[in-house]
Write an enzyme that holds these catalytic residues in place. Sequence first.
Site, short mmCIF file in Angstrom:
data_model
loop_
_atom_site.label_atom_id
_atom_site.label_comp_id
_atom_site.label_asym_id
_atom_site.label_seq_id
_atom_site.Cartn_x
_atom_site.Cartn_y
_atom_site.Cartn_z
N GLY A 10 68.51 53.74 61.48
CA GLY A 10 67.97 52.42 61.11
C GLY A 10 67.45 51.67 62.31
O GLY A 10 67.64 50.46 62.46
N ALA A 11 66.74 52.41 63.18
CA ALA A 11 66.25 51.79 64.44
C ALA A 11 64.87 51.17 64.27
O ALA A 11 64.27 50.74 65.24
CB ALA A 11 66.23 52.85 65.55
N THR A 12 64.36 51.08 63.05
CA THR A 12 63.01 50.54 62.86
C THR A 12 63.00 49.02 62.80
O THR A 12 61.92 48.42 62.78
CB THR A 12 62.38 51.08 61.55
OG1 THR A 12 63.25 50.74 60.47
CG2 THR A 12 62.18 52.58 61.60
N GLY A 14 65.64 45.08 63.12
CA GLY A 14 66.91 44.37 63.19
C GLY A 14 67.91 44.90 64.20
O GLY A 14 67.60 45.15 65.37
N ASP A 60 65.03 59.80 55.28
CA ASP A 60 65.82 58.90 54.44
C ASP A 60 67.26 59.42 54.45
O ASP A 60 67.49 60.59 54.12
CB ASP A 60 65.22 58.94 53.02
CG ASP A 60 65.86 57.93 52.09
OD1 ASP A 60 67.07 57.68 52.19
OD2 ASP A 60 65.13 57.38 51.24
N TYR A 153 77.54 45.53 47.13
CA TYR A 153 77.30 45.56 48.59
C TYR A 153 78.64 45.46 49.32
O TYR A 153 78.90 46.21 50.26
CB TYR A 153 76.35 44.43 49.01
CG TYR A 153 76.14 44.42 50.52
CD1 TYR A 153 75.48 45.47 51.16
CD2 TYR A 153 76.63 43.37 51.31
CE1 TYR A 153 75.32 45.48 52.54
CE2 TYR A 153 76.46 43.37 52.69
CZ TYR A 153 75.81 44.42 53.30
OH TYR A 153 75.66 44.44 54.67
N LYS A 157 80.48 48.17 51.89
CA LYS A 157 80.90 47.87 53.26
C LYS A 157 82.43 47.98 53.42
O LYS A 157 82.91 48.31 54.50
CB LYS A 157 80.38 46.49 53.69
CG LYS A 157 78.85 46.50 53.91
CD LYS A 157 78.46 47.44 55.06
CE LYS A 157 76.98 47.46 55.35
NZ LYS A 157 76.64 48.34 56.48
N PRO A 183 79.53 42.42 61.45
CA PRO A 183 78.90 41.12 61.68
C PRO A 183 78.92 40.23 60.44
O PRO A 183 78.92 40.71 59.31
CB PRO A 183 77.45 41.48 62.03
CG PRO A 183 77.42 42.97 62.23
CD PRO A 183 78.54 43.51 61.41
N GLY A 184 78.86 38.93 60.71
CA GLY A 184 78.54 37.94 59.68
C GLY A 184 77.02 37.85 59.59
O GLY A 184 76.32 38.85 59.75
P1 NDP Z 1 67.18 45.46 58.52
O1 NDP Z 1 66.68 45.44 57.11
O2 NDP Z 1 66.43 44.70 59.53
O3 NDP Z 1 67.35 46.98 59.02
C1 NDP Z 1 67.83 47.98 58.17
C2 NDP Z 1 67.58 49.33 58.83
O4 NDP Z 1 68.14 50.36 58.01
C3 NDP Z 1 66.09 49.62 58.98
O5 NDP Z 1 65.85 50.23 60.22
C4 NDP Z 1 65.83 50.59 57.84
O6 NDP Z 1 64.81 51.51 58.22
C5 NDP Z 1 67.16 51.34 57.77
N1 NDP Z 1 67.33 51.94 56.44
C6 NDP Z 1 67.48 51.29 55.27
N2 NDP Z 1 67.53 52.16 54.26
C7 NDP Z 1 67.38 53.40 54.80
C8 NDP Z 1 67.32 54.71 54.28
N3 NDP Z 1 67.41 54.94 52.94
N4 NDP Z 1 67.16 55.76 55.11
C9 NDP Z 1 67.05 55.54 56.45
N5 NDP Z 1 67.11 54.33 57.01
C10 NDP Z 1 67.26 53.27 56.20
O7 NDP Z 1 68.70 44.94 58.44
P2 NDP Z 1 69.84 44.79 59.54
O8 NDP Z 1 69.38 45.17 60.88
O9 NDP Z 1 70.44 43.47 59.34
O10 NDP Z 1 70.88 45.86 58.98
C11 NDP Z 1 71.43 46.92 59.76
C12 NDP Z 1 72.87 47.14 59.31
O11 NDP Z 1 73.64 45.97 59.58
C13 NDP Z 1 73.05 47.44 57.83
O12 NDP Z 1 74.01 48.45 57.68
C14 NDP Z 1 73.56 46.11 57.28
O13 NDP Z 1 74.32 46.29 56.11
C15 NDP Z 1 74.40 45.64 58.44
N6 NDP Z 1 74.70 44.22 58.49
C16 NDP Z 1 73.72 43.27 58.50
C17 NDP Z 1 74.04 41.93 58.57
C18 NDP Z 1 73.02 40.86 58.52
O14 NDP Z 1 73.38 39.69 58.25
N7 NDP Z 1 71.74 41.13 58.78
C19 NDP Z 1 75.44 41.51 58.68
C20 NDP Z 1 76.39 42.57 58.63
C21 NDP Z 1 76.03 43.87 58.58
P3 NDP Z 1 63.61 52.00 57.27
O15 NDP Z 1 63.36 50.92 56.26
O16 NDP Z 1 62.48 52.23 58.22
O17 NDP Z 1 64.13 53.27 56.69
C1 8X3 Z 2 75.48 41.11 55.78
C2 8X3 Z 2 76.18 39.80 55.86
O1 8X3 Z 2 77.22 37.96 54.44
O2 8X3 Z 2 75.04 38.75 53.78
O3 8X3 Z 2 76.36 42.16 55.65
O4 8X3 Z 2 76.98 40.11 53.42
S1 8X3 Z 2 76.36 39.14 54.29
#
Ligand code: NDP
Ligand code: 8X3
Length: 254
Positions: A10-12, A14, A60, A153, A157, A183-184
Amino acid sequence: MEKKTALVTGATSGIGWATAVELAHLGFAIIATGRRQDRLDKLKIELEKENIDVLTLTFDVRERQTVKDVLSTLPDSWKKIDVLVNNAGNAHGMDPIDKGSIEDWDAMIDINVKGLLYVSKEIIPGMVERKSGTIVNIGSIAGKEVYPNGNVYCASKHAVDAITNGMRVDLNPHGIRVIGVHPGLVETEFSIVRFKGDEDRSKTVYQGFSPLTPEDIAETIAFAVSRPPHVVLADIVMLPTAQASATIINKNKL
Ligand code: NDP
Ligand code: 8X3
């Protein structure tokens, strides 16, 4: 110096993108994965400007056979993975349980839980063989608490939290460190995905307070993985100062 490699799923965007950059700055060669090839190409160009070795893999995490095929045939110089960051994941939808969509439920279980397992299954054997390695699983405050309309969700988690603890127990004899980062609220593309492209609704989630940034999480991951080998930061919950729990957020007051 021996090459050290970190694989970030998921390096694309966030947290994953910021983590790839932060670990690169720590000296790791980076394997960056995701579905959006154009984003991976952009990250590779950015890091290569800094003379960092980057391998991008587009898949994926739901596709079990593809995950196996891609990760079991890494070029020789990329086979030794020192750090795995299981970050790929998202929330899909935010509905009460009686109104939720089965497609959304499947996506969250298949990506956040099964995808993490498929990737880990390919990487752990090498770590066991070498008796070293660090696994960072990105959970969430949603894996510690359940909030209204978070149901599946939160379940996904909570599963990540349990799998993380299970990994730490089972991999203990092999000297592998397992770190849970929970994270929150972090402002990324997370809510845009959760609300199916509704950017206005997404923005309201982060209004009235200062949310965490992807870099805040990435810096913490970099700190955790760079502790001496005898130290594991096992379970890290990170919240914005304005957030006291999954549901208590001090908005428009500070
Ligand atoms: P983003 O939507 O910015 O990033 C999500 C990443 O996951 C993207 O790089 C996406 O890449 C990848 N991804 C999603 N689905 C797939 C798939 N089917 N196959 C491969 N890659 C996938 O969100 P965040 O950076 O916030 O999320 C990253 C992680 O942090 C997640 O696990 C999320 O649950 C967790 N998190 C986020 C929080 C928040 O408030 N944002 C808080 C707590 C946890 P692509 O679409 O290119 O495949
Ligand atoms: C992402 C944070 O509070 O939207 O995991 O679930 S929250």
